[in-house]
Design a protein around this motif. Structure first.
Motif: not given
Length: 264
Positions: A190-211
């Motif tokens: 999940g951490e790596m997927v969240g970082m990949a979301y951030l690289k794609l500019g999809r913070a709206d998906q990264a934030g809830p995943l990190f939470a």
């Protein structure tokens, strides 16, 4: 007065008994001869096939016993070699461990062989042979005969080792099945997927995943702490509510208290 003549004189009775005895002996001899002839006929007609079946059964039994003995012996030898390889790794003797693990890694898809490949991949990374390590990780991850937990481990290790060189969407596609809550690899994947979301500019998906990672008490504290900080930076609350014995948030005002305060 003269006695009447005997109708069955002793000589005739004796002769009849002898005849009966002879007939009995003859019948027994005929019966024995018939039985022997039947046995000889059966053996003549079916003896070879029967003997062949019996011989084949004995050969099969002997072969199975020998195979079982070899399997047991090989398992013991493989286990011993694996333990020796682990001892070499603990002693930081990587080349010696590699020499012991290489033969094991070539023996199919069982747990020992798959574990040997994973250790060889780890040795490859330690010795700056990233390409060799990735090849082994991908081999294990794609081996449908290998144990699934080891396949998942290989996939996570491969993505971790090659994360910077991979496209973000490729990371997401590979790890998304493992980045779901409840999965044993949820935290790391999940951490790596969240970082990949951030690289794609999809913070709206990264934030809830990190939470979600930060709130999962089954994940180690270090990873949860990083996830909590990332979630906070992204504006997502990653702190679990503190509840009382009734399951109500302690910092949440109760309805009765609010009414009373309003009445005052």
């Amino acid at each position: 007065m003269a006695l009447p003549p005997d109708k069955n004189p002793p000589s005739r009775d004796k002769h009849a008994a002898q005849l009966a005895a002879q007939q009995d002996v003859f019948l027994r001899e005929v019966d024995d001869a018939l039985r022997q002839d039947q046995v000889e006929g059966f053996m003549k007609n079916y003896g070879k096939p029967v003997l062949a079946v019996v011989a084949a059964g004995l050969v099969a039994l002997g072969g199975w016993l020998y195979w079982d003995h070899l399997q047991t012996k090989r398992l013991e030898e493989n286990s011993e070699a694996f333990v020796q390889a682990l001892d070499s790794l603990q002693g930081n003797n990587l080349n010696d461990a590699k020499s012991k693990l290489t033969p094991l890694a070539a023996k199919g898809s069982n747990a020992n062989a798959t574990s040997a490949r994973l250790l060889l991949a780890a040795i490859g990374l330690e010795q700056d042979r990233k390409a060799d390590a990735l090849k082994l990780y991908r081999q294990v991850a794609s081996d449908e005969k290998a144990p699934q937990p080891l396949r998942d481990l290989a996939l996570v290790r491969a993505v971790t080792a090659d994360f910077d060189a991979m496209k973000p969407q490729e990371v997401i596609d590979r790890l998304k099945p493992l980045s779901a809550p409840g999965n044993p690899w949820f935290g790391v994947a999940g951490e790596m997927v969240g970082m990949a979301y951030l690289k794609l500019g999809r913070a709206d998906q990264a934030g809830p995943l990190f939470a979600a990672i930060a709130k999962d008490e089954g994940i180690n504290d270090g990873l949860r702490s990083r996830a909590r900080q990332l979630a906070a930076v992204l504006g997502v609350d990653a702190v679990s509510d503190v509840v009382d014995d009734k399951g109500e948030a302690i910092d949440k005002p109760k309805l009765g208290g609010a009414t009373e305060a309003g009445g005052q």
